[in-house]
Design a protein around this motif. Structure first.
Motif, mmCIF file in Angstrom:
data_model
loop_
_atom_site.group_PDB
_atom_site.id
_atom_site.type_symbol
_atom_site.label_atom_id
_atom_site.label_comp_id
_atom_site.label_asym_id
_atom_site.label_seq_id
_atom_site.Cartn_x
_atom_site.Cartn_y
_atom_site.Cartn_z
ATOM 1 N N ARG A 68 0.859 -1.185 0.000
ATOM 2 C CA ARG A 68 0.000 0.000 0.000
ATOM 3 C C ARG A 68 0.890 1.228 0.000
ATOM 4 N N ILE A 69 0.682 2.080 -0.990
ATOM 5 C CA ILE A 69 1.470 3.307 -1.109
ATOM 6 C C ILE A 69 0.522 4.473 -1.377
ATOM 7 N N SER A 70 1.019 5.675 -1.128
ATOM 8 C CA SER A 70 0.158 6.850 -1.302
ATOM 9 C C SER A 70 0.162 7.377 -2.739
ATOM 10 N N ALA A 71 1.110 6.954 -3.566
ATOM 11 C CA ALA A 71 1.143 7.415 -4.958
ATOM 12 C C ALA A 71 -0.076 6.864 -5.700
ATOM 13 N N ARG A 72 -0.864 7.755 -6.287
ATOM 14 C CA ARG A 72 -2.119 7.334 -6.914
ATOM 15 C C ARG A 72 -1.944 6.747 -8.303
ATOM 16 N N ASN A 73 -0.904 7.177 -9.003
ATOM 17 C CA ASN A 73 -0.676 6.681 -10.354
ATOM 18 C C ASN A 73 0.188 5.432 -10.286
ATOM 19 N N ARG A 74 -0.343 4.335 -10.825
ATOM 20 C CA ARG A 74 0.369 3.055 -10.798
ATOM 21 C C ARG A 74 0.246 2.386 -12.154
ATOM 22 N N LEU A 75 1.382 2.161 -12.774
ATOM 23 C CA LEU A 75 1.419 1.540 -14.094
ATOM 24 C C LEU A 75 2.096 0.183 -13.978
ATOM 25 N N TRP A 76 1.312 -0.885 -14.043
ATOM 26 C CA TRP A 76 1.862 -2.233 -13.941
ATOM 27 C C TRP A 76 2.281 -2.738 -15.302
ATOM 28 N N GLY A 77 3.402 -3.410 -15.323
ATOM 29 C CA GLY A 77 3.897 -3.986 -16.565
ATOM 30 C C GLY A 77 4.969 -5.013 -16.284
ATOM 31 N N GLU A 78 5.704 -5.321 -17.314
ATOM 32 C CA GLU A 78 6.756 -6.327 -17.226
ATOM 33 C C GLU A 78 8.077 -5.680 -17.620
ATOM 34 N N VAL A 79 9.126 -5.954 -16.847
ATOM 35 C CA VAL A 79 10.433 -5.392 -17.163
ATOM 36 C C VAL A 79 10.849 -5.870 -18.551
ATOM 37 N N GLN A 80 11.115 -4.904 -19.412
ATOM 38 C CA GLN A 80 11.482 -5.185 -20.799
ATOM 39 C C GLN A 80 12.989 -5.046 -21.008
ATOM 40 N N ASP A 94 7.287 -2.697 -19.998
ATOM 41 C CA ASP A 94 6.332 -2.839 -21.092
ATOM 42 C C ASP A 94 4.948 -2.845 -20.458
ATOM 43 N N LEU A 95 4.148 -1.832 -20.774
ATOM 44 C CA LEU A 95 2.815 -1.689 -20.179
ATOM 45 C C LEU A 95 1.726 -2.332 -21.039
ATOM 46 N N GLY A 96 2.124 -2.869 -22.201
ATOM 47 C CA GLY A 96 1.139 -3.412 -23.121
ATOM 48 C C GLY A 96 0.563 -2.320 -23.998
ATOM 49 N N ARG A 97 -0.172 -2.711 -25.009
ATOM 50 C CA ARG A 97 -0.805 -1.766 -25.942
ATOM 51 C C ARG A 97 0.189 -0.783 -26.543
ATOM 52 N N GLY A 98 1.455 -1.219 -26.699
ATOM 53 C CA GLY A 98 2.470 -0.367 -27.301
ATOM 54 C C GLY A 98 3.003 0.722 -26.392
ATOM 55 N N ARG A 99 2.695 0.664 -25.114
ATOM 56 C CA ARG A 99 3.140 1.689 -24.169
ATOM 57 C C ARG A 99 4.265 1.149 -23.288
ATOM 58 N N SER A 100 5.086 2.085 -22.831
ATOM 59 C CA SER A 100 6.139 1.717 -21.891
ATOM 60 C C SER A 100 6.324 2.849 -20.895
ATOM 61 N N ALA A 101 6.993 2.529 -19.803
ATOM 62 C CA ALA A 101 7.358 3.518 -18.792
ATOM 63 C C ALA A 101 8.816 3.274 -18.453
ATOM 64 N N VAL A 102 9.575 4.364 -18.332
ATOM 65 C CA VAL A 102 10.996 4.258 -18.030
ATOM 66 C C VAL A 102 11.253 4.917 -16.684
ATOM 67 N N ALA A 103 11.919 4.185 -15.804
ATOM 68 C CA ALA A 103 12.279 4.692 -14.481
ATOM 69 C C ALA A 103 13.788 4.652 -14.323
ATOM 70 N N VAL A 104 14.316 5.638 -13.631
ATOM 71 C CA VAL A 104 15.724 5.634 -13.257
ATOM 72 C C VAL A 104 15.776 5.406 -11.754
ATOM 73 N N VAL A 105 16.413 4.295 -11.372
ATOM 74 C CA VAL A 105 16.533 3.925 -9.958
ATOM 75 C C VAL A 105 17.978 3.503 -9.702
ATOM 76 N N THR A 106 18.330 3.378 -8.449
ATOM 77 C CA THR A 106 19.694 2.961 -8.132
ATOM 78 C C THR A 106 19.907 1.498 -8.506
ATOM 79 N N ARG A 107 21.152 1.148 -8.752
ATOM 80 C CA ARG A 107 21.487 -0.255 -9.025
ATOM 81 C C ARG A 107 21.137 -1.119 -7.822
ATOM 82 N N ASP A 108 21.321 -0.554 -6.616
ATOM 83 C CA ASP A 108 20.953 -1.293 -5.400
ATOM 84 C C ASP A 108 19.470 -1.630 -5.394
ATOM 85 N N SER A 109 18.644 -0.714 -5.868
ATOM 86 C CA SER A 109 17.200 -0.960 -5.920
ATOM 87 C C SER A 109 16.869 -2.071 -6.904
#
Length: 136
Positions: A68-80, A94-109
């Motif tokens: 449970r998190i407070s961020a309201r926007n949640r995009l579920w997908g598969e690491v591509q 890969d979010l499906g339907r030709g969409r994707s989301a890119v996140a920059v996180v630490t290597r530790d994460s």
């Protein structure tokens, strides 16, 4: 990257800001909060076509669907794809339907979350992390 074209499907007016619902498709709706002045300058109205933009560094990745998190926007997908740098990694979902989301996180994460190609994950972000642009 992280550009989602949609239609304003809801507006909730506050004293200082507006909550804007953006319908991307029948399965996906994002929420943004913009100042009253921004809403007026953009001429936001129900049915307006907009682009919702989110910086890669504003996306948080989670893998636990029960979390449970407070961020309201949640995009579920598969690491591509994962591109690892010396400190950070760029993770594409890969979010499906030709969409994707890119996140920059630490290597530790990446390591602690067990992220790898094919793993199901969620890119979550706060409503205040969304920038809206009008399509004329």
């Amino acid at each position: 990257r992280n550009q989602f074209v949609g239609t304003v499907s809801g507006l909730r007016e506050g004293l200082v800001d507006f909550e804007v619902l953006v319908r991307i498709d029948e399965h996906l709706e994002l929420v943004a909060v913009v100042t009253r002045e921004s809403a007026e300058q953009l001429g936001l109205a129900i049915g307006s076509e907009v682009i919702a933009l989110v910086k890669a560094s504003s996306l948080l990745l989670i893998v636990d669907e029960a979390m449970r998190i407070s961020a309201r926007n949640r995009l579920w997908g598969e690491v591509q794809r994962i591109v690892e740098g010396p400190v950070n990694a760029e993770v594409t979902l890969d979010l499906g339907r030709g969409r994707s989301a890119v996140a920059v996180v630490t290597r530790d994460s990446v390591e602690s979350l067990g992220l790898a190609v094919g793993v199901r994950a969620c890119a979550a972000f706060k409503v205040s992390s969304v920038i809206l642009a009008m399509i004329d």
